[in-house]
Design a protein around this motif. Sequence first.
Motif, mmCIF file in Angstrom:
data_model
loop_
_atom_site.group_PDB
_atom_site.id
_atom_site.type_symbol
_atom_site.label_atom_id
_atom_site.label_comp_id
_atom_site.label_asym_id
_atom_site.label_seq_id
_atom_site.Cartn_x
_atom_site.Cartn_y
_atom_site.Cartn_z
ATOM 1 N N HIS A 287 -10.823 55.835 -31.270
ATOM 2 C CA HIS A 287 -11.200 54.913 -30.198
ATOM 3 C C HIS A 287 -12.630 55.241 -29.786
ATOM 4 O O HIS A 287 -13.002 56.412 -29.688
ATOM 5 C CB HIS A 287 -10.286 55.063 -28.987
ATOM 6 C CG HIS A 287 -8.877 54.604 -29.232
ATOM 7 N ND1 HIS A 287 -7.927 54.598 -28.225
ATOM 8 C CD2 HIS A 287 -8.254 54.141 -30.342
ATOM 9 C CE1 HIS A 287 -6.773 54.149 -28.723
ATOM 10 N NE2 HIS A 287 -6.957 53.868 -30.004
ATOM 11 N N LYS A 288 -13.424 54.196 -29.543
ATOM 12 C CA LYS A 288 -14.806 54.392 -29.110
ATOM 13 C C LYS A 288 -15.174 53.358 -28.052
ATOM 14 O O LYS A 288 -15.043 52.157 -28.278
ATOM 15 C CB LYS A 288 -15.777 54.265 -30.290
ATOM 16 C CG LYS A 288 -15.793 55.465 -31.228
ATOM 17 C CD LYS A 288 -16.384 56.690 -30.549
ATOM 18 C CE LYS A 288 -16.292 57.901 -31.465
ATOM 19 N NZ LYS A 288 -16.794 59.126 -30.788
ATOM 20 N N TYR A 289 -15.634 53.861 -26.905
ATOM 21 C CA TYR A 289 -16.137 53.003 -25.835
ATOM 22 C C TYR A 289 -17.522 53.497 -25.413
ATOM 23 O O TYR A 289 -17.785 54.698 -25.375
ATOM 24 C CB TYR A 289 -15.218 53.062 -24.616
ATOM 25 C CG TYR A 289 -13.895 52.344 -24.769
ATOM 26 C CD1 TYR A 289 -13.776 50.990 -24.480
ATOM 27 C CD2 TYR A 289 -12.752 53.023 -25.173
ATOM 28 C CE1 TYR A 289 -12.564 50.327 -24.585
ATOM 29 C CE2 TYR A 289 -11.520 52.373 -25.288
ATOM 30 C CZ TYR A 289 -11.439 51.024 -24.994
ATOM 31 O OH TYR A 289 -10.237 50.371 -25.099
ATOM 32 N N TRP A 290 -18.390 52.563 -25.065
ATOM 33 C CA TRP A 290 -19.677 52.863 -24.417
ATOM 34 C C TRP A 290 -20.489 53.919 -25.172
ATOM 35 O O TRP A 290 -21.051 54.833 -24.583
ATOM 36 C CB TRP A 290 -19.446 53.288 -22.956
ATOM 37 C CG TRP A 290 -18.877 52.169 -22.172
ATOM 38 C CD1 TRP A 290 -17.547 51.918 -21.935
ATOM 39 C CD2 TRP A 290 -19.598 51.083 -21.577
ATOM 40 N NE1 TRP A 290 -17.392 50.749 -21.224
ATOM 41 C CE2 TRP A 290 -18.641 50.210 -20.988
ATOM 42 C CE3 TRP A 290 -20.955 50.763 -21.479
ATOM 43 C CZ2 TRP A 290 -19.015 49.050 -20.315
ATOM 44 C CZ3 TRP A 290 -21.315 49.601 -20.813
ATOM 45 C CH2 TRP A 290 -20.348 48.766 -20.230
ATOM 46 N N GLU B 284 -9.045 50.997 -30.645
ATOM 47 C CA GLU B 284 -9.513 50.445 -29.368
ATOM 48 C C GLU B 284 -11.020 50.555 -29.286
ATOM 49 O O GLU B 284 -11.612 51.555 -29.712
ATOM 50 C CB GLU B 284 -8.918 51.192 -28.162
ATOM 51 C CG GLU B 284 -7.527 50.810 -27.767
ATOM 52 C CD GLU B 284 -7.109 51.492 -26.457
ATOM 53 O OE1 GLU B 284 -7.984 51.707 -25.585
ATOM 54 O OE2 GLU B 284 -5.921 51.800 -26.324
ATOM 55 N N SER B 285 -11.618 49.547 -28.698
ATOM 56 C CA SER B 285 -13.015 49.543 -28.296
ATOM 57 C C SER B 285 -13.221 48.305 -27.447
ATOM 58 O O SER B 285 -12.323 47.477 -27.309
ATOM 59 C CB SER B 285 -13.949 49.531 -29.513
ATOM 60 O OG SER B 285 -15.298 49.659 -29.101
ATOM 61 N N GLU C 264 -14.688 46.499 -23.711
ATOM 62 C CA GLU C 264 -15.051 46.662 -22.300
ATOM 63 C C GLU C 264 -16.576 46.809 -22.172
ATOM 64 O O GLU C 264 -17.077 47.727 -21.517
ATOM 65 C CB GLU C 264 -14.345 47.883 -21.691
ATOM 66 C CG GLU C 264 -12.829 47.818 -21.736
ATOM 67 C CD GLU C 264 -12.227 46.839 -20.735
ATOM 68 O OE1 GLU C 264 -12.959 45.940 -20.258
ATOM 69 O OE2 GLU C 264 -11.033 46.963 -20.445
ATOM 70 N N ASN C 265 -17.307 45.892 -22.829
ATOM 71 C CA ASN C 265 -18.750 46.017 -22.874
ATOM 72 C C ASN C 265 -19.365 44.621 -22.969
ATOM 73 O O ASN C 265 -18.654 43.616 -23.043
ATOM 74 C CB ASN C 265 -19.158 46.888 -24.073
ATOM 75 C CG ASN C 265 -20.431 47.670 -23.819
ATOM 76 O OD1 ASN C 265 -21.418 47.130 -23.339
ATOM 77 N ND2 ASN C 265 -20.420 48.952 -24.159
ATOM 78 N N PHE D 109 -9.955 45.389 -30.813
ATOM 79 C CA PHE D 109 -10.649 45.548 -29.537
ATOM 80 C C PHE D 109 -9.666 45.445 -28.364
ATOM 81 O O PHE D 109 -8.516 45.057 -28.515
ATOM 82 C CB PHE D 109 -11.779 44.530 -29.437
ATOM 83 C CG PHE D 109 -13.029 44.991 -30.137
ATOM 84 C CD1 PHE D 109 -14.122 45.452 -29.423
ATOM 85 C CD2 PHE D 109 -13.107 44.991 -31.522
ATOM 86 C CE1 PHE D 109 -15.264 45.900 -30.064
ATOM 87 C CE2 PHE D 109 -14.248 45.435 -32.183
ATOM 88 C CZ PHE D 109 -15.325 45.886 -31.455
ATOM 89 N N TRP D 110 -10.170 45.821 -27.188
ATOM 90 C CA TRP D 110 -9.363 45.892 -25.971
ATOM 91 C C TRP D 110 -10.079 45.129 -24.868
ATOM 92 O O TRP D 110 -11.262 45.354 -24.644
ATOM 93 C CB TRP D 110 -9.195 47.353 -25.555
ATOM 94 C CG TRP D 110 -8.399 47.549 -24.312
ATOM 95 C CD1 TRP D 110 -8.806 47.357 -23.015
ATOM 96 C CD2 TRP D 110 -7.033 47.979 -24.225
ATOM 97 N NE1 TRP D 110 -7.801 47.625 -22.129
ATOM 98 C CE2 TRP D 110 -6.697 48.018 -22.862
ATOM 99 C CE3 TRP D 110 -6.062 48.318 -25.160
ATOM 100 C CZ2 TRP D 110 -5.441 48.393 -22.407
ATOM 101 C CZ3 TRP D 110 -4.814 48.698 -24.715
ATOM 102 C CH2 TRP D 110 -4.510 48.742 -23.351
ATOM 103 N N SER E 262 -15.163 40.374 -20.610
ATOM 104 C CA SER E 262 -14.991 41.283 -21.750
ATOM 105 C C SER E 262 -13.550 41.269 -22.250
ATOM 106 O O SER E 262 -12.881 42.301 -22.351
ATOM 107 C CB SER E 262 -15.391 42.708 -21.358
ATOM 108 O OG SER E 262 -14.662 43.137 -20.225
#
Length: 372
Positions: free
Chosen positions: A235-238, A264-265, A267-268, A289-290, A299
């Motif tokens: 999972h990678k966010y931001w 998951e990724s 929220e951007n 994606f999430w 988003s």
Amino acid sequence: MTASGQTLMLRGINLGNWFEPEGYMFHFDGGPQSTHEIEELSYELIGPEKADAFWKQWRESYITEADIDLLKKSGFNSVRVPLHWKFFDSDNADGFRLLDRLIAWARKDNIYVILDLHCAPGGQTGTNIDDSWGYPWLYRSEEAQAHTAAIWRRIAAHYRNEPIVLGYDLLNEPIPHYPQLQQYNKDLEPVYRKLVAAVRSVDRNHVVILGGAQWDSNFKVFGQPFDSNVMYTLHKYWSPTDVSVIQEYLDFRDKYHVPIWLGESGENKDEWIAAFTKTLEANHVGWCFWPYKKMDATSSVVTFDRPAHWDEIITFAKMGPGTGNAEKRIAARPSPEVAQEAFDDLLKKIQFANSRVNAGYVQELGLTPVSH
């Protein structure tokens, strides 16, 4: 690979907030965040009987056949379904009815389904996302591990012959990055071995999916793969969007000749979504994606408006919790009638007909926005 041996590039979306409501999805920043905290707020505002009826209708209405049809028309080929263990604690538990219905819709549209245990008995994170009691007791409790294994054995037995179910994501985002909890990194793979053994006791067909420690980011906890049909998820966010972000996972894939998948990724901003999606696809990494649906947001694939009186609910939700503050909370709360209007309107707002597509978000995923 598909059953016919073709390479499969997963392009998916998470059906978050369906079985496991999360506070930020309701704009409860600074208030209740976990599923049980949100449920307790609803019990306080509209009473336990009406709250239970609300949540039952929520699960009936939040994801419908029309939602899956929309995903198909948009170009998605998979969904990840975050699950709460409490809906799968017996062979006739209501979670199976809801999932069976979803899987029938997905089968019709040829959309693969990945089952994700977001909330495991005991808790694998100790945070709001697993609906636990503030600590990852799963790693210290043989009983919780046995209970989690029993949940997976039951799910796997139910879906062992269902080809539209792609696989089982055994634990969502285990072990936060908090220094005090990294002592459990060494325990993660042994827990996974127990869960895989439980699945394999009834199902040899489906891929088992293992996420790394520290929110599915740390693959150093893994040794050599111990199952012949396994996929690893990150999972990678931001983060930055270039290949350096995923290089260690590509190296892991190449070293052990196993598939990896971004579970998951998001929220951007749309521009970030577009850039990261291109990096993933250029390196043959499927993605999910999430999230699919979110209140008053851009988003997500679809969004819906805040219900009537919802700002009053948000303000009350941010107050100090607990019956020790009962007098202050009773003085400040919306009336039961106003609260009921808000929750009734929420059930209307989440209906497919009252949602709208975030065309920019879908387009930046490289897919086709469609109206409904």
